[in-house]
Design an enzyme around this catalytic site. Structure first.
Site, short mmCIF file in Angstrom:
data_model
loop_
_atom_site.label_atom_id
_atom_site.label_comp_id
_atom_site.label_asym_id
_atom_site.label_seq_id
_atom_site.Cartn_x
_atom_site.Cartn_y
_atom_site.Cartn_z
N TYR A 47 0.85 -1.19 0.00
CA TYR A 47 0.00 0.00 0.00
C TYR A 47 0.90 1.25 0.00
O TYR A 47 1.92 1.28 0.69
CB TYR A 47 -0.89 -0.04 1.24
CG TYR A 47 -1.72 1.20 1.40
CD1 TYR A 47 -2.83 1.42 0.61
CD2 TYR A 47 -1.36 2.17 2.33
CE1 TYR A 47 -3.57 2.57 0.73
CE2 TYR A 47 -2.11 3.33 2.46
CZ TYR A 47 -3.21 3.52 1.66
OH TYR A 47 -3.94 4.67 1.78
N ASP A 81 -0.99 -7.13 6.88
CA ASP A 81 -2.07 -6.17 6.65
C ASP A 81 -3.22 -6.97 6.03
O ASP A 81 -3.15 -7.39 4.88
CB ASP A 81 -1.57 -5.07 5.71
CG ASP A 81 -2.63 -4.02 5.39
OD1 ASP A 81 -3.83 -4.34 5.44
OD2 ASP A 81 -2.24 -2.88 5.06
#
Ligand SMILES: *Cc1c(COP(=O)(O)O)cnc(C)c1O
Length: 375
Positions: free
Chosen positions: A78, A150
């Site tokens: 990300y 994540d």
């Protein structure tokens, strides 16, 4: 659950003043209730909610890493995580090596004597890759690293990675809340570890507001229903795209043809989650025309909400990479990312069918609904 919309709490004088005092340490009934729910969902001893996904990621990495230490991190995380590791952690003397999370044979060469953490994403963006989490967990255990994942894209509905030994992070802005109306983050793991993350949160100031806690708790009540619907529609859309003559390629681990389907079977029971990406034939102008011709998905960043959201990563989230950088990362200029909402599956399929027809006819805006939107 009421909202305890307060920054501080009166002291009754009965000797229990340390129980609830001030809200920055996440010491309100809203924070306690929410942390318990998230720990239950992820199957962990403890959890803490924070003001954003990035607050969860930075507080976790600052808990686990000291100056002079090193982490393995999957390549192309990300964007915010990438920036944190490249700019902030490096300036603190914390180095990293990027690795392919689906290629265990490549990890040994990346490890150093001072490596402490192995950081991955269960499902990555925008190519919707799946990390080999069982191998990451086994490698971390063998080499004394803390594995961190994540789990934003997979959600605890598809996967609870704490059972493999992971510290679990969420951008709760996405699926956990599910309504695109708050920013929030969460970390789940062993109670003593969560206590340390909380200490970082308290001094760096990343507490979640009580009102946002309340909205997140309300959103969580429908998490399983939303994710099941989104996953079912995403699979139907991926199958539709796969056989569509105007589509060049589809990235979705729920498709048996995906190179990540084996991992999706082991980790998610064969499901692929609520996000897919695909390349249209005809380059970026065709991709633009398709977005304009669609009536249901909103053109907007973010994901995991009840409304379908669609973006072109080369123009938005991955614009900063440049054409060459995107080529190296396998992100084509006509790649489109779709976060599937809870609209009817048939409605979404019909919308994509009409949009492809519209761009094949060369006029991007000839549908009644699109005209209504403009007027
Ligand atoms: C959005 C996102 C983040 C960052 O979360 P914020 O809530 O925006 O701070 C981190 N990881 C992933 C996978 C995300 O999609």
């Amino acid at each position: 659950m009421p909202i305890f919309q307060s920054a501080t709490y009166g002291y009754s004088g009965d000797g229990n003043e340390e129980l609830i005092g001030y809200t920055r340490p996440a010491d309100s009934p809203n924070h306690f209730a929410l942390a318990r729910i998230i720990a239950t969902l992820e199957g962990t001893e403890g959890a803490v909610v924070l003001s954003s996904g990035m607050a969860a990621i930075s507080s976790t990495l600052l808990t686990l890493l000291r100056p002079g230490e090193h982490l393995l991190i999957q390549h192309a995380t990300y964007g915010g995580t990438n920036e944190l590791v490249h700019a902030e952690l490096l300036s603190l003397g914390i180095e990293h090596t990027a690795v392919d999370p689906a290629d265990p044979a490549s990890w040994e060469a990346a490890i150093r004597p001072n490596t402490k953490v192995f950081y991955v994403e269960s499902i990555s963006n925008p190519l919707i890759g799946v990390a080999d989490l069982e191998a990451v967990a086994a490698f971390s255990k063998q080499r004394g690293l803390t594995p961190v994942v994540d789990n934003t894209f997979a959600t605890p509905v598809l996967l609870t990675p704490a059972r493999l030994g992971f510290i679990v992070i969420h951008s709760a802005t996405k699926y956990l809340n599910g309504h695109s109306d708050i920013m929030a983050g969460a970390v789940a793991g062993p109670a003593d570890f969560i206590a340390m993350v909380r200490e970082k949160m308290v001094v760096y100031g990343g507490v979640l507001d009580p009102h946002a806690c309340w909205l997140l708790q309300r959103g969580l009540a429908t998490l399983a229903l939303r994710v099941r619907q989104q996953t079912a529609s995403a699979l139907a859309l991926a199958q539709f795209m796969e056989q569509h003559p105007q589509v060049e390629a589809v990235n979705y681990p729920g498709l048996p043809s995906s190179k990540f389907h084996g991992l999706a079977q082991t980790l998610f029971g064969g499901f692929g989650g609520g996000v897919l990406s695909f390349e249209v034939k005809g380059g970026s102008s065709t991709a633009d025309a398709l977005l304009k011709a669609l009536e249901l998905p909103l053109i907007a960043p973010s994901l995991g909400g009840v409304e379908s959201l669609i973006t072109i990563p080369s123009a938005t989230s991955h614009a900063a990479l440049g054409v060459e950088g995107r080529k190296a990362a396998g992100i084509s200029e006509s790649l489109i990312r779709l976060s599937v909402g809870i609209e009817g599956t048939e409605d979404l399929l019909a919308d994509f069918a009409q949009a492809f027809k519209t761009i094949a006819n060369g006029s991007a805006n000839n549908s009644t609904l699109a005209q209504l939107k403009v007027s």
